[in-house]
Design a protein around this motif. Structure first.
Motif, mmCIF file in Angstrom:
data_model
loop_
_atom_site.group_PDB
_atom_site.id
_atom_site.type_symbol
_atom_site.label_atom_id
_atom_site.label_comp_id
_atom_site.label_asym_id
_atom_site.label_seq_id
_atom_site.Cartn_x
_atom_site.Cartn_y
_atom_site.Cartn_z
ATOM 1 N N ALA A 134 6.190 7.418 -17.118
ATOM 2 C CA ALA A 134 6.635 8.586 -17.872
ATOM 3 C C ALA A 134 7.879 9.212 -17.258
ATOM 4 N N TYR A 135 8.139 8.913 -15.999
ATOM 5 C CA TYR A 135 9.288 9.526 -15.322
ATOM 6 C C TYR A 135 10.378 8.505 -15.026
ATOM 7 N N GLY A 136 10.323 7.339 -15.634
ATOM 8 C CA GLY A 136 11.416 6.383 -15.512
ATOM 9 C C GLY A 136 11.327 5.475 -14.311
ATOM 10 N N ALA A 137 10.193 5.420 -13.623
ATOM 11 C CA ALA A 137 10.078 4.533 -12.479
ATOM 12 C C ALA A 137 9.981 3.091 -12.959
ATOM 13 N N TRP A 138 10.457 2.168 -12.161
ATOM 14 C CA TRP A 138 10.440 0.767 -12.532
ATOM 15 C C TRP A 138 9.019 0.243 -12.472
ATOM 16 N N GLN A 139 8.598 -0.434 -13.514
ATOM 17 C CA GLN A 139 7.255 -1.001 -13.589
ATOM 18 C C GLN A 139 7.354 -2.504 -13.419
ATOM 19 N N GLY A 140 7.522 -2.959 -12.209
ATOM 20 C CA GLY A 140 7.714 -4.374 -11.931
ATOM 21 C C GLY A 140 6.505 -5.201 -12.301
ATOM 22 N N ALA A 141 6.661 -6.509 -12.141
ATOM 23 C CA ALA A 141 5.591 -7.419 -12.502
ATOM 24 C C ALA A 141 4.452 -7.381 -11.494
ATOM 25 N N LEU A 142 4.723 -6.899 -10.292
ATOM 26 C CA LEU A 142 3.689 -6.876 -9.264
ATOM 27 C C LEU A 142 2.818 -5.644 -9.419
ATOM 28 N N ARG A 143 1.542 -5.838 -9.249
ATOM 29 C CA ARG A 143 0.606 -4.732 -9.299
ATOM 30 C C ARG A 143 0.108 -4.445 -7.891
ATOM 31 N N PRO A 144 -0.297 -3.230 -7.618
ATOM 32 C CA PRO A 144 -0.831 -2.952 -6.280
ATOM 33 C C PRO A 144 -2.144 -3.700 -6.077
ATOM 34 N N PRO A 145 -2.491 -4.006 -4.836
ATOM 35 C CA PRO A 145 -3.720 -4.761 -4.595
ATOM 36 C C PRO A 145 -4.955 -3.958 -4.989
ATOM 37 N N MET A 146 -5.999 -4.678 -5.343
ATOM 38 C CA MET A 146 -7.238 -4.040 -5.767
ATOM 39 C C MET A 146 -8.132 -3.682 -4.582
ATOM 40 N N PHE A 147 -7.768 -4.088 -3.392
ATOM 41 C CA PHE A 147 -8.589 -3.826 -2.222
ATOM 42 C C PHE A 147 -7.710 -3.215 -1.137
ATOM 43 N N LYS A 148 -8.328 -2.542 -0.216
ATOM 44 C CA LYS A 148 -7.587 -1.928 0.880
ATOM 45 C C LYS A 148 -7.539 -2.918 2.041
ATOM 46 N N VAL A 149 -6.361 -3.148 2.541
ATOM 47 C CA VAL A 149 -6.183 -4.071 3.651
ATOM 48 C C VAL A 149 -6.300 -3.266 4.934
ATOM 49 N N SER A 150 -7.175 -3.708 5.841
ATOM 50 C CA SER A 150 -7.373 -2.962 7.081
ATOM 51 C C SER A 150 -6.282 -3.267 8.097
ATOM 52 N N GLN A 151 -5.754 -4.498 8.102
ATOM 53 C CA GLN A 151 -4.687 -4.856 9.020
ATOM 54 C C GLN A 151 -3.467 -5.270 8.201
ATOM 55 N N PRO A 152 -2.273 -4.940 8.669
ATOM 56 C CA PRO A 152 -1.086 -5.307 7.893
ATOM 57 C C PRO A 152 -0.872 -6.817 7.815
ATOM 58 N N ARG A 153 -1.195 -7.569 8.845
ATOM 59 C CA ARG A 153 -1.098 -9.023 8.803
ATOM 60 C C ARG A 153 -2.168 -9.613 9.708
ATOM 61 N N PRO A 154 -2.493 -10.874 9.516
ATOM 62 C CA PRO A 154 -3.586 -11.450 10.302
ATOM 63 C C PRO A 154 -3.217 -11.584 11.769
ATOM 64 N N THR A 155 -4.217 -11.508 12.610
ATOM 65 C CA THR A 155 -4.037 -11.661 14.044
ATOM 66 C C THR A 155 -4.662 -12.980 14.458
ATOM 67 N N TYR A 156 -3.874 -13.830 15.087
ATOM 68 C CA TYR A 156 -4.357 -15.120 15.537
ATOM 69 C C TYR A 156 -4.471 -15.099 17.054
ATOM 70 N N ARG A 157 -5.545 -15.668 17.559
ATOM 71 C CA ARG A 157 -5.746 -15.740 18.992
ATOM 72 C C ARG A 157 -5.839 -17.198 19.391
ATOM 73 N N GLU A 158 -5.129 -17.550 20.436
ATOM 74 C CA GLU A 158 -5.159 -18.919 20.941
ATOM 75 C C GLU A 158 -6.529 -19.188 21.559
ATOM 76 N N PRO A 159 -7.233 -20.233 21.134
ATOM 77 C CA PRO A 159 -8.566 -20.470 21.686
ATOM 78 C C PRO A 159 -8.550 -20.888 23.155
ATOM 79 N N LEU A 160 -7.531 -21.616 23.567
ATOM 80 C CA LEU A 160 -7.413 -22.040 24.968
ATOM 81 C C LEU A 160 -6.028 -21.635 25.473
ATOM 82 N N PRO A 161 -5.846 -20.380 25.859
ATOM 83 C CA PRO A 161 -4.496 -19.941 26.242
ATOM 84 C C PRO A 161 -4.039 -20.571 27.556
ATOM 85 N N VAL A 162 -2.735 -20.786 27.658
ATOM 86 C CA VAL A 162 -2.127 -21.320 28.872
ATOM 87 C C VAL A 162 -1.739 -20.132 29.740
ATOM 88 N N ARG A 163 -2.307 -20.052 30.913
ATOM 89 C CA ARG A 163 -2.026 -18.949 31.841
ATOM 90 C C ARG A 163 -1.069 -19.432 32.937
#
Length: 169
Positions: free
Chosen positions: A54-83
Motif C-alpha cells: 500500500a505504500y509502494g514497497a517492492w514486492q519481490g518474488a522472495l517471501r520471508p521464511p515461514m520459520f525462525k532461524v536460530s543461527q544465521p548460518r550452520p556451524t561445522y565442527r571438525e571431528p578430528l581437529p589437528v592441534r
C-alpha cells in the motif's frame, strides 16, 4: 503561534482517512512512489496485497521464511581437529626416525641417500596410516619431517650430479 482546531489533523481521525495516501503511514499528499500493480481476480496467483504494498514497497518474488532461524548460518565442527602440539610431537618423532636412519649409514653419500629414501617412504606410509586411523596432527608432523629429510637427500644427489657423479647407481 497557536494552531486552531480546523488546522489540526489527528493522525487517526477523519481528516486522515479522507487524505490521499502518502509514501509512509500518516503522510498526506501525493505519493512519491505509486503502489505496485495489483493482480486481477481472474489470475490463479492473485493474493491480497501486503501492508507494505500500500505504500509502494517492492514486492519481490522472495517471501520471508515461514520459520525462525536460530543461527544465521550452520556451524561445522571438525571431528578430528589437528592441534599444534600433536603436529610438533609428530615432527619430533619424524625427525628422530630420519636421524636414526641417517646414523645407520656406513659413511658414504650413496648409503645416506638410499637410507634416507627408504626411511622417508616408511615414514610416509606411517603418516598415511596415522592420518587414516590415528592422530592427523602427528601424521602432518611425521610427513613434514620426513619430507624435509628426503629433500635434503635430493639436494645432495643434485649437487653430486652437477659435479658429474650419479649417486643412485
Amino acid at each position: 503561534m497557536a494552531v486552531s482546531e480546523s488546522q489540526w489533523k489527528e493522525p487517526g481521525g477523519p481528516a486522515a482517512a479522507t487524505a490521499q495516501p502518502g509514501p509512509w503511514p500518516g503522510a498526506t499528499g501525493r505519493p512519491v512512489v505509486g503502489p505496485p500493480p495489483r493482480l486481477s481476480a481472474q489470475t490463479p496467483t492473485a493474493r491480497p496485497p501486503t501492508p507494505a504494498a500500500a505504500y509502494g514497497a517492492w514486492q519481490g518474488a522472495l517471501r520471508p521464511p515461514m520459520f525462525k532461524v536460530s543461527q544465521p548460518r550452520p556451524t561445522y565442527r571438525e571431528p578430528l581437529p589437528v592441534r599444534g602440539q600433536s603436529v610438533a610431537i609428530g615432527g619430533a618423532a619424524g625427525a628422530a626416525w630420519m636421524l636414526l636412519f641417517g646414523l645407520l649409514m656406513n659413511g658414504s653419500a650413496r648409503s645416506y641417500v638410499w637410507t634416507s629414501l627408504v626411511a622417508g617412504f616408511l615414514a610416509w606410509g606411517a603418516a598415511a596410516i596415522l592420518a587414516r586411523f590415528g592422530d592427523r596432527g602427528a601424521a602432518v608432523g611425521v610427513a613434514a619431517a620426513s619430507g624435509v629429510a628426503v629433500a635434503i637427500a635430493g639436494i645432495l644427489v643434485a649437487y653430486r650430479l652437477a659435479g658429474g657423479d650419479w649417486l643412485l647407481w
